[in-house]
Design an enzyme around this catalytic site. Sequence first.
Site, PDB file in Angstrom:
ATOM      1  CG  ASN A   1      63.948  58.989  46.312  1.00 26.20           C
ATOM      2  OD1 ASN A   1      63.945  57.840  45.891  1.00 26.20           O
ATOM      3  ND2 ASN A   1      62.962  59.472  47.035  1.00 26.20           N
TER       4      ASN A   1
ATOM      5  CG  ASP B   1      59.970  58.697  58.656  1.00 32.65           C
ATOM      6  OD1 ASP B   1      60.996  58.398  59.304  1.00 32.65           O
ATOM      7  OD2 ASP B   1      59.541  59.856  58.607  1.00 32.65           O
TER       8      ASP B   1
ATOM      9  CG  ASP C   1      59.950  58.218  54.164  1.00 30.11           C
ATOM     10  OD1 ASP C   1      58.975  58.920  54.521  1.00 30.11           O
ATOM     11  OD2 ASP C   1      61.115  58.471  54.516  1.00 30.11           O
TER      12      ASP C   1
END
Length: 145
Positions: free
Chosen positions: A28, A20, A63
């Site tokens: 974000n 990930d 992710d």
Amino acid sequence: IVDISRAERNKQRIGVMLFDLDQLKNVNDSFGHNVGDMLLQAVAQRLVGLLRKSDTVARMGGDEFLLLLPEMQKPLDAVQTAERILDALSTPFLLEGYQVEITTSIGISFYPDDGTDAESLIKNADIAMYKAKEKGGNTYHLFTS
């Protein structure tokens, strides 16, 4: 994993990588979810460019990505792939005018050494990925029982 029966027949190893992105939440929060979504797409594109035709890449959610590397001759082959991924993702992404930098943590397991079914191989790659995170991320870790 469809390749397991073929690997068993041909006495071959399969590499399973789970990884990930270490900083997606920061991306974000800093640039917005739209840029985060574009980052995931850009990561996938870079991965596809690194892999053999026989390899499979899948987004597991969030992710997290899964890579299946059939016909591994030796663990070093998967290690070299992990190093190529780390290198490729260390190059910043230019998204919506922002320069976005990320790293990844990669866990690696092998059929048949670390499991003989998809569930155990993915679970063990996940355990290895968290070991890579414990090392500070931006690295890979091979599963050890």
